[in-house]
Design a protein around this motif. Structure first.
Motif, PDB file in Angstrom:
ATOM      1  N   LYS A 133       0.815  -1.215   0.000  1.00 29.73           N
ATOM      2  CA  LYS A 133       0.000   0.000   0.000  1.00 29.73           C
ATOM      3  C   LYS A 133       0.854   1.273   0.000  1.00 29.73           C
ATOM      4  O   LYS A 133       0.515   2.257   0.665  1.00 29.73           O
ATOM      5  CB  LYS A 133      -0.989   0.013   1.177  1.00 29.73           C
ATOM      6  N   MET A 134       1.975   1.213  -0.712  1.00 31.51           N
ATOM      7  CA  MET A 134       2.797   2.399  -0.860  1.00 31.51           C
ATOM      8  C   MET A 134       2.089   3.411  -1.752  1.00 31.51           C
ATOM      9  O   MET A 134       1.334   3.027  -2.652  1.00 31.51           O
ATOM     10  CB  MET A 134       4.145   2.029  -1.494  1.00 31.51           C
ATOM     11  N   ASP A 135       2.342   4.671  -1.526  1.00 31.22           N
ATOM     12  CA  ASP A 135       1.716   5.681  -2.368  1.00 31.22           C
ATOM     13  C   ASP A 135       2.269   5.587  -3.776  1.00 31.22           C
ATOM     14  O   ASP A 135       3.392   5.128  -4.005  1.00 31.22           O
ATOM     15  CB  ASP A 135       1.938   7.082  -1.784  1.00 31.22           C
ATOM     16  N   ARG A 136       1.488   6.027  -4.737  1.00 37.09           N
ATOM     17  CA  ARG A 136       1.812   5.838  -6.151  1.00 37.09           C
ATOM     18  C   ARG A 136       3.136   6.505  -6.526  1.00 37.09           C
ATOM     19  O   ARG A 136       3.947   5.935  -7.269  1.00 37.09           O
ATOM     20  CB  ARG A 136       0.674   6.400  -7.015  1.00 37.09           C
ATOM     21  N   ALA A 137       3.370   7.710  -6.009  1.00 37.41           N
ATOM     22  CA  ALA A 137       4.599   8.426  -6.365  1.00 37.41           C
ATOM     23  C   ALA A 137       5.832   7.671  -5.886  1.00 37.41           C
ATOM     24  O   ALA A 137       6.815   7.521  -6.619  1.00 37.41           O
ATOM     25  CB  ALA A 137       4.575   9.835  -5.779  1.00 37.41           C
ATOM     26  N   THR A 138       5.798   7.188  -4.641  1.00 35.18           N
ATOM     27  CA  THR A 138       6.923   6.425  -4.096  1.00 35.18           C
ATOM     28  C   THR A 138       7.135   5.141  -4.877  1.00 35.18           C
ATOM     29  O   THR A 138       8.266   4.765  -5.209  1.00 35.18           O
ATOM     30  CB  THR A 138       6.698   6.107  -2.613  1.00 35.18           C
ATOM     31  N   SER A 139       6.031   4.466  -5.178  1.00 34.63           N
ATOM     32  CA  SER A 139       6.117   3.210  -5.920  1.00 34.63           C
ATOM     33  C   SER A 139       6.701   3.435  -7.302  1.00 34.63           C
ATOM     34  O   SER A 139       7.615   2.706  -7.731  1.00 34.63           O
ATOM     35  CB  SER A 139       4.728   2.578  -6.038  1.00 34.63           C
ATOM     36  N   ASP A 140       6.214   4.433  -8.012  1.00 35.59           N
ATOM     37  CA  ASP A 140       6.712   4.695  -9.365  1.00 35.59           C
ATOM     38  C   ASP A 140       8.206   5.035  -9.337  1.00 35.59           C
ATOM     39  O   ASP A 140       8.968   4.585 -10.192  1.00 35.59           O
ATOM     40  CB  ASP A 140       5.928   5.847  -9.994  1.00 35.59           C
ATOM     41  N   ARG A 141       8.611   5.831  -8.356  1.00 36.36           N
ATOM     42  CA  ARG A 141      10.014   6.216  -8.264  1.00 36.36           C
ATOM     43  C   ARG A 141      10.890   5.004  -7.989  1.00 36.36           C
ATOM     44  O   ARG A 141      11.930   4.808  -8.622  1.00 36.36           O
ATOM     45  CB  ARG A 141      10.209   7.258  -7.165  1.00 36.36           C
ATOM     46  N   ARG A 142      10.471   4.156  -7.035  1.00 32.16           N
ATOM     47  CA  ARG A 142      11.268   2.999  -6.674  1.00 32.16           C
ATOM     48  C   ARG A 142      11.332   1.990  -7.815  1.00 32.16           C
ATOM     49  O   ARG A 142      12.385   1.401  -8.086  1.00 32.16           O
ATOM     50  CB  ARG A 142      10.694   2.353  -5.413  1.00 32.16           C
ATOM     51  N   VAL A 143      10.216   1.789  -8.502  1.00 32.39           N
ATOM     52  CA  VAL A 143      10.210   0.871  -9.642  1.00 32.39           C
ATOM     53  C   VAL A 143      11.141   1.385 -10.735  1.00 32.39           C
ATOM     54  O   VAL A 143      11.924   0.616 -11.316  1.00 32.39           O
ATOM     55  CB  VAL A 143       8.778   0.680 -10.179  1.00 32.39           C
ATOM     56  N   ALA A 144      11.079   2.677 -11.021  1.00 32.95           N
ATOM     57  CA  ALA A 144      11.943   3.246 -12.055  1.00 32.95           C
ATOM     58  C   ALA A 144      13.412   3.087 -11.697  1.00 32.95           C
ATOM     59  O   ALA A 144      14.243   2.730 -12.549  1.00 32.95           O
ATOM     60  CB  ALA A 144      11.594   4.724 -12.259  1.00 32.95           C
ATOM     61  N   GLU A 145      13.759   3.330 -10.435  1.00 29.74           N
ATOM     62  CA  GLU A 145      15.145   3.166  -9.997  1.00 29.74           C
ATOM     63  C   GLU A 145      15.605   1.722 -10.154  1.00 29.74           C
ATOM     64  O   GLU A 145      16.720   1.446 -10.609  1.00 29.74           O
ATOM     65  CB  GLU A 145      15.281   3.587  -8.534  1.00 29.74           C
ATOM     66  N   THR A 146      14.740   0.797  -9.770  1.00 25.16           N
ATOM     67  CA  THR A 146      15.107  -0.614  -9.804  1.00 25.16           C
ATOM     68  C   THR A 146      15.229  -1.121 -11.236  1.00 25.16           C
ATOM     69  O   THR A 146      16.150  -1.888 -11.559  1.00 25.16           O
ATOM     70  CB  THR A 146      14.077  -1.443  -9.020  1.00 25.16           C
ATOM     71  N   LEU A 147      14.314  -0.699 -12.106  1.00 22.86           N
ATOM     72  CA  LEU A 147      14.412  -1.092 -13.512  1.00 22.86           C
ATOM     73  C   LEU A 147      15.687  -0.543 -14.140  1.00 22.86           C
ATOM     74  O   LEU A 147      16.328  -1.219 -14.956  1.00 22.86           O
ATOM     75  CB  LEU A 147      13.184  -0.594 -14.285  1.00 22.86           C
ATOM     76  N   GLU A 148      16.079   0.661 -13.741  1.00 25.41           N
ATOM     77  CA  GLU A 148      17.317   1.237 -14.254  1.00 25.41           C
ATOM     78  C   GLU A 148      18.525   0.425 -13.786  1.00 25.41           C
ATOM     79  O   GLU A 148      19.444   0.145 -14.563  1.00 25.41           O
ATOM     80  CB  GLU A 148      17.443   2.690 -13.779  1.00 25.41           C
ATOM     81  N   MET A 149      18.520   0.021 -12.506  1.00 27.52           N
ATOM     82  CA  MET A 149      19.612  -0.809 -11.990  1.00 27.52           C
ATOM     83  C   MET A 149      19.757  -2.102 -12.777  1.00 27.52           C
ATOM     84  O   MET A 149      20.862  -2.553 -13.063  1.00 27.52           O
ATOM     85  CB  MET A 149      19.346  -1.171 -10.521  1.00 27.52           C
ATOM     86  N   MET A 150      18.610  -2.701 -13.120  1.00 26.10           N
ATOM     87  CA  MET A 150      18.626  -3.991 -13.796  1.00 26.10           C
ATOM     88  C   MET A 150      18.620  -3.858 -15.314  1.00 26.10           C
ATOM     89  O   MET A 150      18.435  -4.839 -16.019  1.00 26.10           O
ATOM     90  CB  MET A 150      17.423  -4.833 -13.336  1.00 26.10           C
ATOM     91  N   ARG A 151      18.788  -2.650 -15.811  1.00 23.48           N
ATOM     92  CA  ARG A 151      18.844  -2.392 -17.254  1.00 23.48           C
ATOM     93  C   ARG A 151      17.585  -2.867 -17.964  1.00 23.48           C
ATOM     94  O   ARG A 151      17.641  -3.500 -19.027  1.00 23.48           O
ATOM     95  CB  ARG A 151      20.096  -3.040 -17.846  1.00 23.48           C
ATOM     96  N   LEU A 152      16.459  -2.551 -17.357  1.00 17.35           N
ATOM     97  CA  LEU A 152      15.165  -2.975 -17.891  1.00 17.35           C
ATOM     98  C   LEU A 152      14.246  -1.806 -18.219  1.00 17.35           C
ATOM     99  O   LEU A 152      13.082  -2.021 -18.553  1.00 17.35           O
ATOM    100  CB  LEU A 152      14.458  -3.884 -16.868  1.00 17.35           C
ATOM    101  N   SER A 153      14.749  -0.589 -18.144  1.00 17.49           N
ATOM    102  CA  SER A 153      13.891   0.577 -18.334  1.00 17.49           C
ATOM    103  C   SER A 153      13.179   0.557 -19.680  1.00 17.49           C
ATOM    104  O   SER A 153      12.010   0.950 -19.788  1.00 17.49           O
ATOM    105  CB  SER A 153      14.704   1.866 -18.202  1.00 17.49           C
ATOM    106  N   ASP A 154      13.849   0.085 -20.715  1.00 15.23           N
ATOM    107  CA  ASP A 154      13.249   0.072 -22.050  1.00 15.23           C
ATOM    108  C   ASP A 154      12.227  -1.041 -22.226  1.00 15.23           C
ATOM    109  O   ASP A 154      11.566  -1.116 -23.269  1.00 15.23           O
ATOM    110  CB  ASP A 154      14.346  -0.083 -23.114  1.00 15.23           C
ATOM    111  N   HIS A 155      12.095  -1.912 -21.223  1.00 15.13           N
ATOM    112  CA  HIS A 155      11.176  -3.052 -21.333  1.00 15.13           C
ATOM    113  C   HIS A 155      10.007  -2.959 -20.357  1.00 15.13           C
ATOM    114  O   HIS A 155       9.277  -3.928 -20.178  1.00 15.13           O
ATOM    115  CB  HIS A 155      11.939  -4.355 -21.080  1.00 15.13           C
ATOM    116  N   ALA A 156       9.835  -1.796 -19.729  1.00 19.80           N
ATOM    117  CA  ALA A 156       8.842  -1.666 -18.656  1.00 19.80           C
ATOM    118  C   ALA A 156       7.439  -2.049 -19.087  1.00 19.80           C
ATOM    119  O   ALA A 156       6.658  -2.593 -18.297  1.00 19.80           O
ATOM    120  CB  ALA A 156       8.852  -0.237 -18.115  1.00 19.80           C
TER     121      ALA A 156
END
Length: 382
Positions: A133-156
């Motif tokens: 139940k994280m707020d949407r802004a926090t969730s979106d930010r954390r997901v974006a950071e994690t996808l960037e770490m795993m080199r998956l941003s282009d596959h979201a």
């Protein structure tokens, strides 16, 4: 099966606990883990036999061993999927053996990707955040950071079925770390991938560990994975940890014949001790050849087993001091290295791996040559 594993992975921390616990900042270290005299039996079979292990906060530990050695059992005990019959497990000094799996707050990565097929990559990674139940802004930010770490941003926006096996495993890892857990448990996550992809993701996991600082316990039977990724390796056999040390120590200074044989290719030479000078022993082969080797504690017996790694043996066209005559029995060109087997005149077989050097021809089977090594290139097993 995949959906069952996904549900099991994503229940590791309850929504209430996830919401209550602030996500650590990037770079925060993980938890310290203490395993004390843990025992696990399956009927008459002892899978874990009084295992003790201390893991430092933020350390990358690999459990390495053959099938049936107890490594996955130990991981399951730590995760809470099974309960120990004796002993205790502590995380940051607090016992957890009576804490349910979903309240331990660990990230889990399995060999099976266990992704939700009807969710996009971003939705799969965001699922633990949504359950918390994280707020949407926090969730979106954390997901974006994690996808960037795993080199998956282009596959979201892709579905799992639109991705390769390696990409799907990256998504599974991203989902396990998105909450920045104190501990991440990985159970042979790369075994289904081809060699080149395994090597690539090994490096990515190592870089990820250095970035987020979680304590990682990694299970594998692949020695190259263990040597590449680990701060320390715990080699297991028959429910015991038989040696735990840094990768270079495990490889160069194994404490037993089992470790020497299991981790890397090895030449094990049985020889008679004919002289001692501190940590250096002088030994003689059954054929009368004399050589020197290093020893950890000094061997008191008259006989010893000596480890010589294949890459430490040198080839000579003519005899040199300390070399031994040998006959080539096999020679293979493997690209960057040559793999050569020889037999000494006393019948001892040796494996040699040497780099492919311009002008060096692959020796013919039956060719006579000389082989040798120095005291620093060999190790007396205790």
């Amino acid at each position: 099966m995949a959906q069952t594993l996904a549900r099991r992975e994503l229940r590791l921390e309850s929504p209430d606990m996830q919401a209550a616990r602030a996500i650590p900042s990037q770079g925060a270290i993980g938890a310290g883990i203490t395993i004390r005299n843990v025992v696990k039996n399956y009927g008459a079979f002892v899978a874990a036999d009084r295992i003790s292990l201390d893991i430092e906060p933020g350390e990358f530990i690999t459990l390495l061993g053959p099938s049936g050695s107890g490594k996955t059992t130990l991981l399951n005990l730590l995760a809470g999927f099974q309960a120990p019959d004796a002993g205790e497990i502590l995380v940051d000094g607090a016992p957890i053996q009576n804490v349910p799996t979903h309240r331990r707050g660990f990230g889990m990565v399995f060999q099976s990707y266990a992704l939700f097929p009807n969710m996009t990559v971003a939705q799969n990674v965001a699922f633990p955040m949504r359950m918390a139940k994280m707020d949407r802004a926090t969730s979106d930010r954390r997901v974006a950071e994690t996808l960037e770490m795993m080199r998956l941003s282009d596959h979201a926006g892709k579905l799992p079925s639109q991705m390769s096996g390696g990409q799907q495993q990256r998504v599974a890892i991203a989902r396990a770390i998105v909450m920045r857990p104190r501990v991440v448990l990985m159970d042979e996550p790369l075994s289904a991938l081809d060699r080149r992809l395994r090597e690539s993701i090994q490096i990515e996991i190592r870089e990820l560990h250095q970035t987020i600082g979680s304590t990682i316990l990694f299970v594998t039977h692949d020695q190259s994975e263990a040597l590449t990724m680990s701060d320390r390796i715990a080699v297991m056999d028959a429910g015991h940890i038989v040696q735990i040390a840094r990768p270079a120590e495990i490889y160069r200074r194994p404490q037993s014949r089992f470790v020497a044989s299991f981790v890397g290719e090895s030449n094990l030479i049985d020889a008679q001790v004919v002289g001692r000078d501190g940590r250096v022993l002088t030994l003689r082969t059954p054929g009368g050849q004399v050589f020197e080797a290093q020893s950890r504690h000094g061997v008191q017996d008259d006989r010893a087993t000596v480890l010589v790694r294949p890459e430490r043996i040198t080839l000579h066209d003519a005899p040199v001091p300390g070399s031994m005559p040998a006959t080539v029995t096999s020679a293979l060109f493997l690209g960057e290295v040559l793999r050569i087997e020889v037999v000494l005149d006393d019948g001892q077989t040796l494996l040699i791996r040497c780099p492919d050097i311009a002008g060096r021809d692959l020796p013919a089977v039956g060719a006579r040559l000389n082989v040798g090594w120095g005291a620093a290139d060999s190790w007396v097993l205790s």
